[in-house]
Design a protein around this motif. Sequence first.
Motif, PDB file in Angstrom:
ATOM      1  N   HIS A 286      13.659   8.763   4.084  1.00  0.00           N
ATOM      2  CA  HIS A 286      14.842   8.765   4.940  1.00  0.00           C
ATOM      3  C   HIS A 286      15.715   7.523   4.770  1.00  0.00           C
ATOM      4  N   SER A 287      15.304   6.599   3.916  1.00  0.00           N
ATOM      5  CA  SER A 287      16.095   5.386   3.713  1.00  0.00           C
ATOM      6  C   SER A 287      17.099   5.589   2.592  1.00  0.00           C
ATOM      7  N   LEU A 288      18.000   4.631   2.453  1.00  0.00           N
ATOM      8  CA  LEU A 288      18.851   4.608   1.270  1.00  0.00           C
ATOM      9  C   LEU A 288      17.980   4.354   0.045  1.00  0.00           C
ATOM     10  N   PRO A 289      18.404   4.810  -1.131  1.00  0.00           N
ATOM     11  CA  PRO A 289      17.606   4.545  -2.339  1.00  0.00           C
ATOM     12  C   PRO A 289      17.531   3.053  -2.627  1.00  0.00           C
ATOM     13  N   LEU A 290      16.432   2.646  -3.224  1.00  0.00           N
ATOM     14  CA  LEU A 290      16.291   1.243  -3.606  1.00  0.00           C
ATOM     15  C   LEU A 290      17.288   0.892  -4.707  1.00  0.00           C
ATOM     16  N   PRO A 291      17.698  -0.363  -4.779  1.00  0.00           N
ATOM     17  CA  PRO A 291      18.619  -0.777  -5.843  1.00  0.00           C
ATOM     18  C   PRO A 291      18.023  -0.537  -7.227  1.00  0.00           C
ATOM     19  N   ALA A 292      18.885  -0.426  -8.208  1.00  0.00           N
ATOM     20  CA  ALA A 292      18.446  -0.199  -9.583  1.00  0.00           C
ATOM     21  C   ALA A 292      17.523  -1.326 -10.037  1.00  0.00           C
TER      22      ALA A 292
ATOM     23  N   SER B 180       0.826  -1.204   0.000  1.00  0.00           N
ATOM     24  CA  SER B 180       0.000   0.000   0.000  1.00  0.00           C
ATOM     25  C   SER B 180       0.861   1.254   0.000  1.00  0.00           C
ATOM     26  N   ASP B 181       0.238   2.373  -0.366  1.00  0.00           N
ATOM     27  CA  ASP B 181       0.950   3.635  -0.205  1.00  0.00           C
ATOM     28  C   ASP B 181       0.951   4.023   1.275  1.00  0.00           C
ATOM     29  N   HIS B 182       1.726   5.041   1.599  1.00  0.00           N
ATOM     30  CA  HIS B 182       1.971   5.386   3.003  1.00  0.00           C
ATOM     31  C   HIS B 182       0.678   5.765   3.730  1.00  0.00           C
ATOM     32  N   ASP B 183      -0.137   6.624   3.128  1.00  0.00           N
ATOM     33  CA  ASP B 183      -1.351   7.084   3.806  1.00  0.00           C
ATOM     34  C   ASP B 183      -2.296   5.925   4.103  1.00  0.00           C
ATOM     35  N   ARG B 184      -2.401   5.002   3.146  1.00  0.00           N
ATOM     36  CA  ARG B 184      -3.298   3.867   3.357  1.00  0.00           C
ATOM     37  C   ARG B 184      -2.794   2.968   4.482  1.00  0.00           C
ATOM     38  N   MET B 185      -1.464   2.830   4.593  1.00  0.00           N
ATOM     39  CA  MET B 185      -0.929   1.985   5.656  1.00  0.00           C
ATOM     40  C   MET B 185      -1.133   2.629   7.023  1.00  0.00           C
ATOM     41  N   VAL B 186      -0.988   3.943   7.101  1.00  0.00           N
ATOM     42  CA  VAL B 186      -1.275   4.636   8.361  1.00  0.00           C
ATOM     43  C   VAL B 186      -2.724   4.375   8.765  1.00  0.00           C
TER      44      VAL B 186
ATOM     45  N   ALA C 125      -0.704 -10.716   1.675  1.00  0.00           N
ATOM     46  CA  ALA C 125      -0.917 -10.708   0.225  1.00  0.00           C
ATOM     47  C   ALA C 125      -0.113  -9.599  -0.439  1.00  0.00           C
ATOM     48  N   GLU C 126      -0.060  -8.431   0.197  1.00  0.00           N
ATOM     49  CA  GLU C 126       0.686  -7.312  -0.383  1.00  0.00           C
ATOM     50  C   GLU C 126       2.177  -7.626  -0.458  1.00  0.00           C
ATOM     51  N   HIS C 127       2.705  -8.287   0.571  1.00  0.00           N
ATOM     52  CA  HIS C 127       4.125  -8.648   0.561  1.00  0.00           C
ATOM     53  C   HIS C 127       4.408  -9.696  -0.520  1.00  0.00           C
ATOM     54  N   HIS C 128       3.546 -10.719  -0.607  1.00  0.00           N
ATOM     55  CA  HIS C 128       3.748 -11.748  -1.627  1.00  0.00           C
ATOM     56  C   HIS C 128       3.617 -11.160  -3.032  1.00  0.00           C
ATOM     57  N   GLY C 129       2.613 -10.311  -3.222  1.00  0.00           N
ATOM     58  CA  GLY C 129       2.406  -9.722  -4.540  1.00  0.00           C
ATOM     59  C   GLY C 129       3.563  -8.848  -4.978  1.00  0.00           C
ATOM     60  N   SER C 130       4.122  -8.082  -4.038  1.00  0.00           N
ATOM     61  CA  SER C 130       5.271  -7.233  -4.370  1.00  0.00           C
ATOM     62  C   SER C 130       6.518  -8.074  -4.606  1.00  0.00           C
ATOM     63  N   SER C 131       6.668  -9.148  -3.841  1.00  0.00           N
ATOM     64  CA  SER C 131       7.785 -10.064  -4.068  1.00  0.00           C
ATOM     65  C   SER C 131       7.730 -10.623  -5.483  1.00  0.00           C
TER      66      SER C 131
ATOM     67  N   ASP D 166       8.661   1.983  -7.721  1.00  0.00           N
ATOM     68  CA  ASP D 166       7.247   2.003  -7.327  1.00  0.00           C
ATOM     69  C   ASP D 166       6.877   0.813  -6.447  1.00  0.00           C
ATOM     70  N   LEU D 167       7.734   0.526  -5.476  1.00  0.00           N
ATOM     71  CA  LEU D 167       7.516  -0.648  -4.639  1.00  0.00           C
ATOM     72  C   LEU D 167       6.776  -0.321  -3.349  1.00  0.00           C
ATOM     73  N   ASN D 168       6.818   0.941  -2.895  1.00  0.00           N
ATOM     74  CA  ASN D 168       6.228   1.319  -1.602  1.00  0.00           C
ATOM     75  C   ASN D 168       6.805   0.482  -0.463  1.00  0.00           C
ATOM     76  N   ILE D 169       8.096   0.195  -0.531  1.00  0.00           N
ATOM     77  CA  ILE D 169       8.683  -0.689   0.478  1.00  0.00           C
ATOM     78  C   ILE D 169       8.659  -0.058   1.861  1.00  0.00           C
ATOM     79  N   GLU D 170       8.473   1.265   1.932  1.00  0.00           N
ATOM     80  CA  GLU D 170       8.418   1.916   3.244  1.00  0.00           C
ATOM     81  C   GLU D 170       7.208   1.467   4.058  1.00  0.00           C
ATOM     82  N   THR D 171       6.185   0.920   3.400  1.00  0.00           N
ATOM     83  CA  THR D 171       5.013   0.443   4.139  1.00  0.00           C
ATOM     84  C   THR D 171       5.088  -1.049   4.440  1.00  0.00           C
TER      85      THR D 171
END
Length: 472
Positions: free
Chosen positions: A58-64, A26-32, A343-349, A68-73
Amino acid sequence: MEDDWGASGGARLGDLPKVSRWPTLSDHDRMVQAFFEMGVLESGPVHDALLRSSRGYHSLPLPAGIEDLNIETSALRMPWWEDVSLHQSLLPGMYETIQILQALDIHQGDDVLIVGPRGNWWTELTMQLGARRIRIVETVERRLDNLQTRWKHLRLDNVADALGCEIEWRMIGSHLDDSPLAGWDRILITGGVNEPPMAILQTMARGGCAIVPVMEDAGTMVQSVQRNEGGFMAQKMAIWNVDPFPEYVVECLCASESISISEEVGLRGAWSVDDAWKAANQDPIRDRLGPLILLQLIETTWDSLGTGFGAKEIRDDARFSIAEDLFRMGHVLQRLGISRLAAEHHGSSFRIAPSSEAASFLGMTFREDDLDSLAWQRKAIETDPRFGGSWNEVGEAMLNRGDAKFSIEWFRGAINSEKYGERGVAWTNLARAHLELGQMNSALFAAQEAATLIPDDEDLQELLERLSEDLS
């Protein structure tokens, strides 16, 4: 796809529905909002502050290659510093952030001391919560410069000015200089110590609160320490598996006056951004907060199952490493009964590095009568036909729908699969399918095969007894 898709018979992938829904993080607002709906996020001020600040900035950039992963959530740990073997190099998770900030209970106009900031996210949140003065105490000098540079790069210095918040940057050892005359209203210590450091707690104001992780035999217990007219009162909250502070940091925290640092963390070789992401979740309970039984469940579940990626792929390519971590965390969330987040974690994986395991476990997060549960099993088999788990899942779905005849080929496919460690389950299901069709001899044979693989299964033993009696 018609609801009677299985009626045409045969173990053909074309008979299965295609994917119509693909959950991703999810995006950040939806996860909050999700944490609010789950009852985890109860504080209005913390809720509003979180909506204004995402840890992704505030994290390091994602690898190349990962966009559009929304890994912060996600429930994964995110690195803010390249050398994640160094203490306090990971950003806090959203769950831990909510719990700690709610316990700290920052009020408008508070003076706040943070020892071990773990990047700038908690500093920004503290500012958004209305702190008047924030003193950041870093424990590694080269990280202090980095924190200040990033703060300015995000223009948070301008935000601080607009909010009337004074930000001070200090190294450990000089953290006591020019403390507020009335004391700090809130103190947050983010590294493990052997006992509450009284020297720094003495700088806390009357009515103030400190959060201190204290190392005990069972784990590092986070304590909420209150100061009132009668002295200090500590309340244990939960285990917070933080990194322990090095000895030189503890020495400084216990000193009643400023001292020069006698020890510094040396360079540990070159770390890249990709290295940081690959190593960030190697310890699945690092920095996690919760009761001991929960942390043990996370650790055992994490280690119990992985994707089919090779060790070299995971070691050499950060995409595979992150996909692996997302799958393992999805499996943990599934065990905890949090199906939507799983499901969101599996789908993003699956999106960043497809694996039959991620697709199959994603399918299991849907209700059995939901066609997407079968569609994702189809996707798993298309990804790797050797993955027997999905063949068995499809067979079970057919059997439960009353299509015992058509389930048989799917169970046989599972039994003959190269990648399947639960053939005893498939043999048991095959026995049940034959029993449903009145094929008693075939059912007994399948049950006997199952018994050689899972001899201690009580349900299977009951099935064997029933079949033996019927055939006697």
